[in-house]
Motif scaffolding. Structure first.
Motif, PDB file in Angstrom:
ATOM      1  N   ALA A  56      14.848  59.752  56.848  1.00 21.10           N
ATOM      2  CA  ALA A  56      14.238  59.784  55.516  1.00 21.10           C
ATOM      3  C   ALA A  56      15.228  59.330  54.443  1.00 21.10           C
ATOM      4  CB  ALA A  56      13.741  61.192  55.205  1.00 21.10           C
ATOM      5  N   ASP A  57      16.490  59.664  54.611  1.00 19.08           N
ATOM      6  CA  ASP A  57      17.502  59.307  53.608  1.00 19.08           C
ATOM      7  C   ASP A  57      17.931  57.848  53.705  1.00 19.08           C
ATOM      8  OD1 ASP A  57      17.487  61.837  52.600  1.00 19.08           O
ATOM      9  OD2 ASP A  57      19.320  62.487  53.606  1.00 19.08           O
ATOM     10  N   GLY A  58      18.122  57.349  54.930  1.00 17.01           N
ATOM     11  CA  GLY A  58      18.735  56.033  55.087  1.00 17.01           C
ATOM     12  C   GLY A  58      17.946  55.001  55.845  1.00 17.01           C
ATOM     13  N   GLY A  59      16.763  55.351  56.354  1.00 14.24           N
ATOM     14  CA  GLY A  59      16.022  54.383  57.144  1.00 14.24           C
ATOM     15  C   GLY A  59      16.689  54.151  58.492  1.00 14.24           C
ATOM     16  N   PRO A  60      16.155  53.245  59.303  1.00 11.64           N
ATOM     17  CA  PRO A  60      16.700  53.014  60.657  1.00 11.64           C
ATOM     18  C   PRO A  60      18.181  52.692  60.737  1.00 11.64           C
ATOM     19  CG  PRO A  60      14.561  51.957  60.418  1.00 11.64           C
ATOM     20  CD  PRO A  60      14.930  52.456  59.052  1.00 11.64           C
ATOM     21  N   PRO A  61      18.798  51.991  59.745  1.00 10.19           N
ATOM     22  CA  PRO A  61      20.244  51.700  59.876  1.00 10.19           C
ATOM     23  C   PRO A  61      21.131  52.934  59.876  1.00 10.19           C
ATOM     24  CG  PRO A  61      19.234  50.195  58.302  1.00 10.19           C
ATOM     25  CD  PRO A  61      18.211  51.264  58.602  1.00 10.19           C
ATOM     26  N   MET A  62      20.561  54.111  59.654  1.00  7.09           N
ATOM     27  CA  MET A  62      21.380  55.331  59.710  1.00  7.09           C
ATOM     28  C   MET A  62      22.033  55.509  61.071  1.00  7.09           C
ATOM     29  SD  MET A  62      19.833  57.801  61.758  1.00  7.09           S
ATOM     30  CE  MET A  62      18.210  58.172  62.448  1.00  7.09           C
ATOM     31  N   ASP A 204      16.353  48.708  56.021  1.00 11.99           N
ATOM     32  CA  ASP A 204      16.263  50.092  55.531  1.00 11.99           C
ATOM     33  C   ASP A 204      14.851  50.487  55.101  1.00 11.99           C
ATOM     34  OD1 ASP A 204      15.923  48.760  53.140  1.00 11.99           O
ATOM     35  OD2 ASP A 204      17.427  49.914  52.044  1.00 11.99           O
ATOM     36  N   TYR A 205      13.913  49.552  55.172  1.00 10.92           N
ATOM     37  CA  TYR A 205      12.514  49.827  54.836  1.00 10.92           C
ATOM     38  C   TYR A 205      12.363  50.488  53.460  1.00 10.92           C
ATOM     39  CZ  TYR A 205      10.889  48.351  59.404  1.00 10.92           C
ATOM     40  OH  TYR A 205      10.569  47.588  60.511  1.00 10.92           O
ATOM     41  N   GLY A 206      13.185  50.043  52.537  1.00  9.34           N
ATOM     42  CA  GLY A 206      13.066  50.516  51.167  1.00  9.34           C
ATOM     43  C   GLY A 206      13.729  51.838  50.873  1.00  9.34           C
ATOM     44  N   ALA A 207      14.494  52.362  51.802  1.00  6.43           N
ATOM     45  CA  ALA A 207      15.140  53.665  51.579  1.00  6.43           C
ATOM     46  C   ALA A 207      16.107  53.618  50.403  1.00  6.43           C
ATOM     47  CB  ALA A 207      15.873  54.116  52.839  1.00  6.43           C
ATOM     48  N   ALA A 208      16.723  52.462  50.168  1.00  4.71           N
ATOM     49  CA  ALA A 208      17.692  52.344  49.076  1.00  4.71           C
ATOM     50  C   ALA A 208      17.043  51.998  47.750  1.00  4.71           C
ATOM     51  CB  ALA A 208      18.738  51.283  49.427  1.00  4.71           C
ATOM     52  N   ALA A 279       6.306  56.455  56.190  1.00  5.42           N
ATOM     53  CA  ALA A 279       5.790  57.823  56.137  1.00  5.42           C
ATOM     54  C   ALA A 279       6.932  58.833  56.192  1.00  5.42           C
ATOM     55  CB  ALA A 279       4.807  58.065  57.274  1.00  5.42           C
ATOM     56  N   VAL A 280       7.960  58.522  56.986  1.00  5.74           N
ATOM     57  CA  VAL A 280       9.123  59.419  57.082  1.00  5.74           C
ATOM     58  C   VAL A 280       9.934  59.362  55.794  1.00  5.74           C
ATOM     59  CG1 VAL A 280      11.210  59.982  58.380  1.00  5.74           C
ATOM     60  CG2 VAL A 280       9.202  59.099  59.583  1.00  5.74           C
ATOM     61  N   ILE A 281      10.182  58.162  55.301  1.00  2.00           N
ATOM     62  CA  ILE A 281      10.998  57.999  54.094  1.00  2.00           C
ATOM     63  C   ILE A 281      10.334  58.639  52.881  1.00  2.00           C
ATOM     64  CG2 ILE A 281      11.928  56.275  52.488  1.00  2.00           C
ATOM     65  CD1 ILE A 281      12.310  54.446  54.960  1.00  2.00           C
ATOM     66  N   SER A 282       8.992  58.561  52.811  1.00  6.53           N
ATOM     67  CA  SER A 282       8.264  59.134  51.677  1.00  6.53           C
ATOM     68  C   SER A 282       8.087  60.642  51.784  1.00  6.53           C
ATOM     69  CB  SER A 282       6.890  58.478  51.554  1.00  6.53           C
ATOM     70  OG  SER A 282       6.072  58.816  52.673  1.00  6.53           O
ATOM     71  N   GLY A 283       8.338  61.196  52.950  1.00  9.45           N
ATOM     72  CA  GLY A 283       8.174  62.638  53.149  1.00  9.45           C
ATOM     73  C   GLY A 283       6.842  63.040  53.744  1.00  9.45           C
ATOM     74  N   LYS A 284       5.968  62.073  54.017  1.00 10.24           N
ATOM     75  CA  LYS A 284       4.664  62.406  54.598  1.00 10.24           C
ATOM     76  C   LYS A 284       4.795  62.877  56.046  1.00 10.24           C
ATOM     77  CE  LYS A 284       1.999  59.196  51.719  1.00 10.24           C
ATOM     78  NZ  LYS A 284       1.122  57.996  51.714  1.00 10.24           N
ATOM     79  N   ASP A 285       5.817  62.392  56.730  1.00  6.23           N
ATOM     80  CA  ASP A 285       6.072  62.804  58.112  1.00  6.23           C
ATOM     81  C   ASP A 285       7.442  63.480  58.157  1.00  6.23           C
ATOM     82  OD1 ASP A 285       6.249  63.181  60.799  1.00  6.23           O
ATOM     83  OD2 ASP A 285       6.273  61.048  61.352  1.00  6.23           O
ATOM     84  N   PRO A 286       7.506  64.788  57.913  1.00  8.57           N
ATOM     85  CA  PRO A 286       8.802  65.470  57.803  1.00  8.57           C
ATOM     86  C   PRO A 286       9.488  65.743  59.138  1.00  8.57           C
ATOM     87  CG  PRO A 286       7.020  67.038  57.517  1.00  8.57           C
ATOM     88  CD  PRO A 286       6.380  65.692  57.642  1.00  8.57           C
ATOM     89  N   ASP A 287       8.765  65.677  60.248  1.00  3.53           N
ATOM     90  CA  ASP A 287       9.357  66.001  61.550  1.00  3.53           C
ATOM     91  C   ASP A 287       8.973  64.936  62.573  1.00  3.53           C
ATOM     92  OD1 ASP A 287      10.699  67.262  63.536  1.00  3.53           O
ATOM     93  OD2 ASP A 287       9.663  69.180  63.351  1.00  3.53           O
ATOM     94  N   PRO A 288       9.518  63.720  62.419  1.00  3.85           N
ATOM     95  CA  PRO A 288       9.102  62.613  63.291  1.00  3.85           C
ATOM     96  C   PRO A 288       9.453  62.813  64.759  1.00  3.85           C
ATOM     97  CG  PRO A 288      11.000  61.988  61.962  1.00  3.85           C
ATOM     98  CD  PRO A 288      10.516  63.292  61.428  1.00  3.85           C
TER      99      PRO A 288
END
Length: 495
Positions: A56-62, A204-208, A279-288
């Motif tokens: 959620a914080d950094g997208g896939p590059p985390m 990063d799918y817009g995480a930044a 959905a994860v980055i926006s918080g809609k999916d909190p436990d992927p």
């Protein structure tokens, strides 16, 4: 009291406690020692605990945080391997710091590490709460999570009370279950539930948002920082391992190799199985992670995986308690803390420090209860635990660097040779970078005390420690060896 000159053949034996002085039994073999470090480092625990938060914080590059932290902590592990080879003493960072620098520095190193370990026990057991709820079929509320945390801590301490052989078997079983489980689940996800290619690792799918990705990545890097400690546990039980000068440094390195690879693979397979990153980055999916397991494996398969995950959480908690118990015992054996007469007591039948282990269970349970006052307890507990562990690690790294500059030449069975100084400097630079990154506030909209909670917590631990140290003077009561890394003519008398 005279101190042998470092570099002489028998200096390692004489600067530590001899085997005849140890109450521990040498019941831990090389693979059990490695398994102890692996289950403490626990790729499944770290990944499943923080996967959703980091994504959620950094997208896939985390995922690159695993590579960054792994390289940095590998340097620390090399330094630790060299130190433990010369000073194979139970308790890890505290006795190492004592021999590399001196009593006061060692006291504070042990104090910070002790509290970091106790909080880490809570963080691991707390992270297991939702998985216990899913496995047993009840709602994972804050209160049920705390109850599950206390229950897991209780089971872990019972196993630790059974002795070193039981600890070894628990570590080996945990290692096998965790590694096999991670591989099997990962392969299933790659074969049946992969929705993306490797290109997502660079998007990063817009995480930044519209800003730089670097601050976002460093915020998400908590998953990597949380992953790469635990290798020091191999040295915490040094008096229970045969031929520790050879076995423990190798086990530390192997823990980084195998544990890091397993964690990165686990994270990669989960990342490629996420259907909607937005959905994860926006918080809609909190436990992927949980959603992926149920979608890919069905309810029965997911619950089986939860059982394996819980074995990982339990074995990690057991290993953490073992490390904390040995540290507290080592502290008490040198009369460095209040209640030392009780905390240094040994069970004559099981050869474990029973009261020290009890402290390593009771305090984490109380911290779990105290977490009820926080709305974001897990992240804060984990962040403080990481900060404390990294700080205590760097106190040893700095002590080793100081000793090298003053003339210390490691004389154990594992030595870095001409690379020692360079590796030591690199380890210190990485550690300082990691500490700053962990402590840096990232939520300016929050109240100042909430935004700086990790640094404030660290400051309270250090401040209370300094007050305790200089009012009780426990640091000066023991005649255990200290300053042994400094050339003989510079070593102050310890008696």
């Amino acid at each position: 009291m005279t101190t042998p000159v470092p570099g002489t053949p028998d200096s390692a034996a004489k600067t530590g406690r001899g085997e005849e002085d140890s109450e521990f039994r040498k019941d831990m073999g090389p693979w059990a020692n490695f398994a102890l470090g692996f289950t403490y480092l626990s790729p499944v625990v770290s990944t499943y605990t923080l996967f959703g938060t980091a994504l959620a914080d950094g997208g896939p590059p985390m995922i690159w945080a695993f590579v960054m932290a792994g390289c940095g902590q590998f340097l620390v592990a090399l330094v630790f391997g060299e130190v433990v080879a010369q000073y194979p003493v139970a308790g890890g960072v505290y006795p190492w710091a004592r021999r590399l620098w001196g009593k006061r520095w060692a006291w504070m190193t042990g104090w910070v590490y002790m509290w970091a370990l106790l909080v880490t026990i809570t963080s691991v057991a707390y992270g297991a709460g939702p998985y216990i709820a899913i496995l047993l079929g009840f709602d994972a509320t804050v209160h049920t999570t705390v109850l599950c945390t206390i229950g897991l801590i209780l089971v872990a301490v019972i196993i630790n009370y059974a002795g070193t052989k039981a600890l070894s078997w628990a570590a080996l079983i945990g290692f096998g279950a965790e590694l096999i489980g991670a591989l099997v689940v990962g392969i299933i996800l790659l074969v049946t539930h992969r929705f993306h290619g490797l290109g997502v690792l660079f998007d990063d799918y817009g995480a930044a948002g519209d800003g730089s990705y670097l601050p976002v990545f460093l915020g998400a890097a908590i998953i990597g920082f949380y992953q790469y400690y635990g290798f020091e546990a191999c040295g915490d039980v040094a008096e229970e391992v045969k031929n520790p000068g050879k076995v423990i440094p190798k086990a530390m390195r192997r823990t980084i190799y195998v544990g890091g690879a397993a964690a990165t693979f686990t994270c990669l397979t989960l990342l490629l199985a996420v259907v909607d990153y937005q959905a994860v980055i926006s918080g809609k999916d909190p436990d992927p992670a949980v959603r992926i397991l149920f979608d890919a494996l069905g309810e029965t398969g997911a619950r089986l995986v939860m059982a394996v995950v819980l074995i990982s959480f339990l074995s990690c908690t057991i290993s953490l308690q073992a490390a904390a118990g040995r540290l507290i015992y080592s502290y008490a054996r040198d009369e460095m803390i209040i209640g030392h007469r009780l905390l240094r007591k040994f069970s004559p039948t099981r050869a474990v420090p029973e009261y020290a282990l009890l402290v390593a269970a009771v305090i984490p349970a109380l911290i779990a209860v105290g977490s009820l006052i926080s709305t974001d307890a897990l992240t804060k507990i984990v962040s403080f635990a990481i900060l404390g562990i990294y700080a205590s690690f760097q106190m040893v790294v700095l002590a080793a660097l100081r000793a090298r500059v003053k003339g210390w030449k490691p004389s154990g069975e594992y030595r870095l040779g001409r690379w020692g100084l360079l590796v030591n400097i690199g380890a210190l630079a990485y550690g300082i970078f990691a500490i700053v990154t962990i402590a840096w506030p990232r939520t300016p909209e929050a109240a100042w005390y909430d935004n700086w909670i990790v640094l404030l917590g660290g400051g309270v631990v250090v401040g209370v420690g300094l007050l305790y140290m200089f009012t009780t003077h426990h640091y000066g009561r023991s005649d255990a060896p200290s300053d042994n890394a400094i050339p003989d003519e510079e070593v102050p008398e310890t008696r």
